[in-house]
Design a protein around this motif. Structure first.
Motif, PDB file in Angstrom:
ATOM      1  N   VAL A 167      66.177 -58.073  58.249  1.00  0.00           N
ATOM      2  CA  VAL A 167      65.617 -57.365  57.089  1.00  0.00           C
ATOM      3  C   VAL A 167      65.790 -58.194  55.825  1.00  0.00           C
ATOM      4  N   TYR A 172      67.790 -55.805  50.182  1.00  0.00           N
ATOM      5  CA  TYR A 172      68.095 -57.090  50.821  1.00  0.00           C
ATOM      6  C   TYR A 172      67.286 -58.232  50.212  1.00  0.00           C
ATOM      7  N   HIS A 177      74.014 -58.889  50.857  1.00  0.00           N
ATOM      8  CA  HIS A 177      74.976 -57.930  51.419  1.00  0.00           C
ATOM      9  C   HIS A 177      75.114 -56.689  50.541  1.00  0.00           C
ATOM     10  N   MET A 180      78.103 -54.285  51.307  1.00  0.00           N
ATOM     11  CA  MET A 180      79.405 -54.750  50.802  1.00  0.00           C
ATOM     12  C   MET A 180      79.462 -54.645  49.275  1.00  0.00           C
ATOM     13  N   GLU A 216      80.494 -63.067  59.324  1.00  0.00           N
ATOM     14  CA  GLU A 216      79.177 -62.447  59.506  1.00  0.00           C
ATOM     15  C   GLU A 216      78.041 -63.454  59.290  1.00  0.00           C
TER      16      GLU A 216
HETATM   17  C1  LIG Z   1      78.124 -53.376  58.300  1.00  0.00           C
HETATM   18  S1  LIG Z   1      76.581 -54.188  58.365  1.00  0.00           S
HETATM   19  C2  LIG Z   1      76.692 -55.112  56.852  1.00  0.00           C
HETATM   20  C3  LIG Z   1      75.431 -55.801  56.526  1.00  0.00           C
HETATM   21  C4  LIG Z   1      75.509 -56.670  55.276  1.00  0.00           C
HETATM   22  N1  LIG Z   1      76.649 -57.531  55.318  1.00  0.00           N
HETATM   23  C5  LIG Z   1      75.539 -55.846  54.014  1.00  0.00           C
HETATM   24  O1  LIG Z   1      76.559 -55.838  53.346  1.00  0.00           O
HETATM   25  O2  LIG Z   1      74.526 -55.216  53.690  1.00  0.00           O
HETATM   26  C6  LIG Z   1      76.818 -55.446  59.567  1.00  0.00           C
HETATM   27  C7  LIG Z   1      75.627 -55.653  60.468  1.00  0.00           C
HETATM   28  O3  LIG Z   1      74.487 -55.917  59.685  1.00  0.00           O
HETATM   29  C8  LIG Z   1      73.741 -56.970  60.292  1.00  0.00           C
HETATM   30  N2  LIG Z   1      72.980 -57.624  59.204  1.00  0.00           N
HETATM   31  C9  LIG Z   1      73.462 -58.274  58.138  1.00  0.00           C
HETATM   32  N3  LIG Z   1      72.455 -58.705  57.341  1.00  0.00           N
HETATM   33  C10 LIG Z   1      71.299 -58.287  57.943  1.00  0.00           C
HETATM   34  C11 LIG Z   1      69.923 -58.417  57.619  1.00  0.00           C
HETATM   35  N4  LIG Z   1      69.533 -59.044  56.517  1.00  0.00           N
HETATM   36  N5  LIG Z   1      69.020 -57.877  58.464  1.00  0.00           N
HETATM   37  C12 LIG Z   1      69.413 -57.233  59.585  1.00  0.00           C
HETATM   38  N6  LIG Z   1      70.695 -57.082  59.955  1.00  0.00           N
HETATM   39  C13 LIG Z   1      71.631 -57.610  59.152  1.00  0.00           C
HETATM   40  C14 LIG Z   1      74.775 -57.859  60.924  1.00  0.00           C
HETATM   41  O4  LIG Z   1      74.260 -58.591  61.997  1.00  0.00           O
HETATM   42  C15 LIG Z   1      75.793 -56.840  61.401  1.00  0.00           C
HETATM   43  O5  LIG Z   1      75.479 -56.396  62.698  1.00  0.00           O
END
Ligand SMILES: C[S@@+](CC[C@H](N)C(=O)[O-])C[C@H]1O[C@@H](n2cnc3c(N)ncnc32)[C@H](O)[C@@H]1O
Length: 260
Positions: A167, A172, A177, A180, A216
Motif C-alpha cells: 500500500v 502511506y 509508517h 507507528m 520491518e
Molecule cells: C503493525 S503493521 C505496521 C505497518 C507500518 N509499519 C506502519 O507503521 O504503518 C506491520 C505489518 O504491516 C506491513 N506493512 C508495512 N508497510 C506496508 C505497506 N506499505 N503496505 C502493506 N503492508 C505493509 C508489514 O509487512 C507488517 O506485516
C-alpha cells in the motif's frame, strides 16, 4: 471440527484485541481504567524501573520475534498456517494484559500543563494519534493484520490466504509508517508527564525506531525489492516534514534479507 475451531479462535482473539486496544487508550491516558501508566502497586523506584523494563522488553521480544519470517516458517510447523497470525495476536494480547496488570507507577511529575486549553489540546492530539493508528490499519488490511481474514478463510474451507497488497496510498503516501507515527503521538501527547509515563514513551519510541528501521523495513525490502526501495526514496519514514533520502533506486542501500 477444525473449521469451527478456526472461526472461534480467529474471532475470539480479534475480540480480545479490540478490548486490549481500547484498554491501551485508558492505560496511556490514565482515564477510565483501574490500572494505568500512573497507577498500580506502589513500589520503590529501583524495583519499579526494573519491573517496567522487563515488561517492555517482553513485549519487544514477543512482538518482533514472532513477526520475523524465519520464526513464522518454524512456527507454522507447529500451528496451522491460517491460525499463525491470530496466534501472534493472542500472544500480543496476553503480553499487553500482563504489562497493564504489573506496571508500576513512577509518579514524579516531569511536566504538567496547567491551562485547561492546553490540557484539552494535548488530550485531543493523543486522540488524533489513536485515530491515525486505527485508520492506517484499515488502509493496509485491518482484518488481515489481526488474523481474522486468514482464520475465516480456513473456516470457510478456502485455500491459502493471498498476501495483503503493498500500500502506498492515502496516509502511506505521507509517511511509510503511519501506524507507528500514531502510537508516538498518542504516547507523548499528555498534559501530565510523570517519570513512569516518560519511561513508557521513551522506551517504546526507541523500540519503534529500531524495529521499523532494522527489522520491518529489511523484511519489506526482502519481500518487495526495488518497489520498496523506490518507496523509501520517495516517502519519509515517520515525520512528514522530513525529506526522504535523495537518490535513485540504484543508490538505495541494499539491505540484506534477514535470516532471522
Ligand atoms: C503493525 S503493521 C505496521 C505497518 C507500518 N509499519 C506502519 O507503521 O504503518 C506491520 C505489518 O504491516 C506491513 N506493512 C508495512 N508497510 C506496508 C505497506 N506499505 N503496505 C502493506 N503492508 C505493509 C508489514 O509487512 C507488517 O506485516
Amino acid at each position: 471440527m477444525f473449521r469451527s475451531f478456526a472461526f472461534f479462535y480467529g474471532t475470539a482473539n480479534y475480540a480480545m484485541f479490540l478490548l486490549v486496544f481500547l484498554y491501551a487508550i485508558g492505560f496511556v491516558s490514565g482515564v477510565g481504567v483501574p490500572w494505568h501508566v500512573d497507577n498500580g502497586v506502589p513500589t520503590p523506584w529501583p524495583a519499579a524501573l526494573a519491573i517496567n523494563l522487563v515488561l517492555l522488553s517482553l513485549f519487544a521480544v514477543q512482538h518482533s520475534g514472532m513477526a520475523r519470517p524465519a520464526f513464522k516458517r518454524w512456527f507454522t510447523r507447529i500451528v496451522p498456517a491460517p491460525l499463525e497470525r491470530s496466534t501472534f495476536v493472542l500472544a500480543t494480547n496476553l503480553v499487553l494484559v500482563l504489562l497493564y496488570w504489573q506496571w508500576r507507577p513512577l509518579p514524579m511529575v516531569v511536566w504538567n500543563a496547567e491551562a485547561e486549553a492546553a490540557r484539552w489540546l494535548l488530550h485531543g492530539l493523543a486522540a488524533v494519534g489513536w485515530l491515525l493508528v486505527l485508520a492506517s490499519t484499515f488502509l493496509i488490511d485491518h482484518f488481515d493484520l489481526f488474523g481474522v481474514r486468514q482464520s475465516w478463510r480456513a473456516a470457510l474451507g478456502r485455500g491459502p490466504t493471498p498476501s495483503a497488497p503493498f500500500v502506498t496510498r492515502a496516509l502511506y503516501r505521507i509517511v511509510r509508517h503511519p501506524i507507528m507515527l500514531g502510537f508516538l503521538i498518542a504516547f507523548w501527547a499528555t498534559p501530565t508527564m510523570t517519570v513512569g509515563h516518560l519511561l513508557f514513551a521513551g522506551v517504546t519510541t526507541g523500540y519503534i525506531l529500531v524495529a521499523v528501521k532494522y527489522l520491518e523495513e529489511r523484511d519489506l525490502v526482502a519481500q518487495f525489492g526495488d518497489t520498496y526501495r523506490e518507496y523509501q526514496l520517495r516517502v519519509p519514514m515517520l515525520l512528514p516534514w522530513r525529506r526522504p533520502v535523495e537518490g535513485s533506486v540504484a543508490d538505495a542501500p541494499r539491505m540484506p534479507a534477514r535470516s532471522l
